[in-house]
Write an enzyme that holds these catalytic residues in place. Structure first.
Site, short mmCIF file in Angstrom:
data_model
loop_
_atom_site.label_atom_id
_atom_site.label_comp_id
_atom_site.label_asym_id
_atom_site.label_seq_id
_atom_site.Cartn_x
_atom_site.Cartn_y
_atom_site.Cartn_z
N LYS A 22 0.85 -1.21 0.00
CA LYS A 22 0.00 0.00 0.00
C LYS A 22 0.88 1.25 0.00
O LYS A 22 0.65 2.18 -0.78
CB LYS A 22 -0.87 0.01 1.24
N ASN A 23 1.90 1.26 0.85
CA ASN A 23 2.68 2.49 1.04
C ASN A 23 3.70 2.75 -0.06
O ASN A 23 4.29 3.82 -0.10
CB ASN A 23 3.33 2.49 2.42
N CYS A 117 -5.25 12.96 13.06
CA CYS A 117 -5.00 11.53 12.94
C CYS A 117 -5.18 10.93 14.34
O CYS A 117 -4.83 11.53 15.34
CB CYS A 117 -3.58 11.30 12.43
N ARG A 122 0.42 14.91 13.33
CA ARG A 122 1.21 14.54 12.15
C ARG A 122 1.37 15.78 11.27
O ARG A 122 0.65 16.00 10.33
CB ARG A 122 0.51 13.40 11.39
N ASP A 389 4.65 0.77 11.96
CA ASP A 389 3.41 0.15 11.46
C ASP A 389 3.26 -1.30 11.91
O ASP A 389 2.23 -1.92 11.63
CB ASP A 389 3.36 0.22 9.93
N ARG A 481 -8.77 -0.41 4.61
CA ARG A 481 -7.98 0.68 4.01
C ARG A 481 -6.60 0.17 3.61
O ARG A 481 -6.03 0.61 2.63
CB ARG A 481 -7.80 1.81 5.03
#
Ligand code: EPZ
Length: 503
Positions: A22-23, A117, A122, A389, A481
């Site tokens: 995803k990132n 967030c 952030r 993460d 997500r």
């Protein structure tokens, strides 16, 4: 709304493949704004965040379509729009990485300031510092950042109090690749996802050096052409699946992840007494495009018919991939062969000895049932340190380990929203500022839980796998997500998991 129902107690076993990252996908999709001509991306996962980015790109005149082989075909059809509006940006903060490419390519950009967030403050000050250092004139107004001016190149230090910035580095790199200047980025983020973005841009004709190091040197070029590129595997999904193997004391083989992307995480598993097997397996290529084009041969590539004049914004419906022959077969999630260790593109499929079926050497990481799971201390850091993460996931795993774990968040000091929900299962966790003290050997009992953020949701699912009785994780859209069919992948490994509608 949907939820996930789990009955704890199953020991997971079997093989499962990771999806594309995803990132890495999100900044690479944003980078498509810079490209003249069609781009084909393999391995872009089916996620809500990817859908959000595609919707933003569509609003910015990018036509896209999922092709028969599950690759994404994209091309800029209309470059007049320069605004990424709040109602879309607020759904995904990563949208802020549209600022750099939009400004560099169209000379102007108006991107909504990202909202709050759940895991703390952030800021985007380093993004603005970096873009300002290479020529952007930035004004903040009506909740948006307005960027004008020309890319001139320059030097910038992107380190902050919590290390470098992943998407800040991406924003500056994407702005710097066009034009005539040279940009030196010191304290650049070294995450594999940033390296993947740089490899993609170089495959499109950019000139980026120092990829993977803390110092990137970008020489602007006049234009970037299309290419075909495969996204790297998702190391965070891989770590999450490995935690599922560990927390249930099972034998889980995760296919496709690159161990070198997870060295800090694997070190902590080993320190906890988990035996791991690493290697490669020769698997049939399940991709329909077994020619695996790297450089897009424009003549062979599918043509995109421009939207009819005056048809407004490009819609996916206008896209007709002209001469794409319909290849049948499905990309089976539990067997797809992802690329080997090379970051820049997948290895060519060689005809294996399996009767001419093209095969690929796919890396695997396998957890083995442990005799004793020891508590370990963890501190999250920018890559190559332990990834923030995966903090929630290893914290959930430490709830059943023997001893006390000290888990310190040095990237997002507030990122412990999962602790309160885990405590409802019987976990014993004590917060001290950026540190969580986790008392292990807890017997967890199933309960209803509320997901709140992407990785915290995954931690709740992991805890549910080992909690006695039934658990429910509500608001599972948070999970969707960033994880492609995580519940189905866990079920394939033997977990008693089902998706249901919240009553
Ligand atoms: C990326 O976010 C990831 N998101 C995050 O993953 C990940 O947690 C994070 O990097 C850190 O690894 C994507 O790639 C889409 P940062 P990003 O800028 O780039 C501070 C997930 O679950 N900072 O590297 O927004 C910041 O507050 C998501 O997949 C500034 O001070 O994170 C943080 O403490 C969640 N000023 C640290 O730097 C800035 O201008 C790292 O943030 C920018 C960041």
């Amino acid at each position: 709304m949907e939820m996930i129902r789990i009955r704890g107690g199953a020991t997971l076993s079997g093989s499962v493949s990771v999806s594309g990252s995803k990132n890495a996908s999100l900044p690479i999709l944003a980078a498509c704004l810079l490209i003249d001509g069609p781009v084909i991306l393999d391995g872009v996962p089916h996620l809500r965040d990817v859908d959000s980015m595609l919707q933003l790109l569509e609003n910015l005149g990018v036509a896209w379509t999922r092709q028969a082989d599950d690759s994404l075909l994209l091309e800029v059809q209309d470059d007049h729009e320069v605004r990424a509006p709040y109602h879309l940006v607020r759904t995904m903060r990563a949208s802020f990485c549209l600022l750099g490419p939009l400004w560099a390519k169209r000379g102007r950009a108006i991107v909504s300031y990202p909202g709050g967030c759940v895991f703390g403050h952030r800021p985007v000050d380093l993004h603005l510092k970096g873009l300002g250092a290479i020529g952007a004139q930035l004004e903040l107004g009506d909740g948006h950042v307005h960027a004008t001016g020309r890319v001139q190149g320059g030097n910038v230090f992107l380190g902050g109090n919590f290390g470098s910035t992943v998407l800040g580095t991406a924003n500056v790199v994407m702005a710097a690749v066009l034009g005539s200047g040279e940009t030196i980025i010191d304290a650049a983020a070294q995450e594999p996802e940033v390296a993947d973005l740089c490899h993609f841009l170089n495959a499109c004709g950019a000139d980026i050096r120092g990829i993977g190091s803390h110092r990137l040197v970008v020489r602007g070029v006049d234009a970037l052409h299309g290419c075909r590129y495969r996204i790297i595997p998702d190391r965070i999904e891989a770590g999450t699946l490995l935690c599922a193997g560990v927390i249930t004391r099972g034998e889980v083989e995760v296919l496709g992840a690159r161990p070198e992307d997870l060295s800090a995480f694997l070190d902590r598993l080993r320190a906890a007494g988990v035996s791991l097997e690493l290697g490669t397996r020769e698997l049939p290529i399940n991709r329909r495009t077994d020619d695996g084009l790297r450089e897009l041969d424009v003549n062979a590539a599918p043509r995109i018919r421009p939207a009819a004049k005056g048809a407004g914004k490009a819609r996916t419906g206008d896209l007709v991939a002209g001469d794409l022959d319909e290849r049948q077969g499905s990309l089976m999630a539990d067997r797809v062969a992802l690329p080997g260790s090379s970051g820049a593109a997948d290895s060519e499929g060689e005809a294996g000895d399996g009767g001419g079926v093209a095969t690929e050497h796919v890396p695997f990481i396998r957890t083995l049932p442990w005799d004793r799971l020891d508590a370990v201390d963890v501190a999250t850091l920018p890559y190559p340190g332990f990834p923030t993460d995966l903090q929630a996931q290893i914290l959930a795993t430490m709830c059943i380990a023997e001893g006390v774990s000290v888990i310190t968040e040095k990237v997002y000091p507030e990122r412990f929203i999962h602790c309160a929900e885990l405590a409802r299962l019987g976990a014993k966790i004590h917060r001290e500022g950026p540190t969580a003290i986790v008392h292990g050997q807890r017997r967890l009992r199933g309960a209803a839980m509320m997901a709140s953020d992407l990785r915290a949701s995954a931690a709740l699912v992991l805890a549910g796998l080992v909690a006695e009785g039934r658990s429910e994780v509500r608001r599972v859209y948070h999970l969707d997500r960033g994880y492609e069919a995580l519940d189905r992948k866990l079920a394939r490994l033997g977990a008693d998991v089902e998706r249901a509608t919240e009553s």
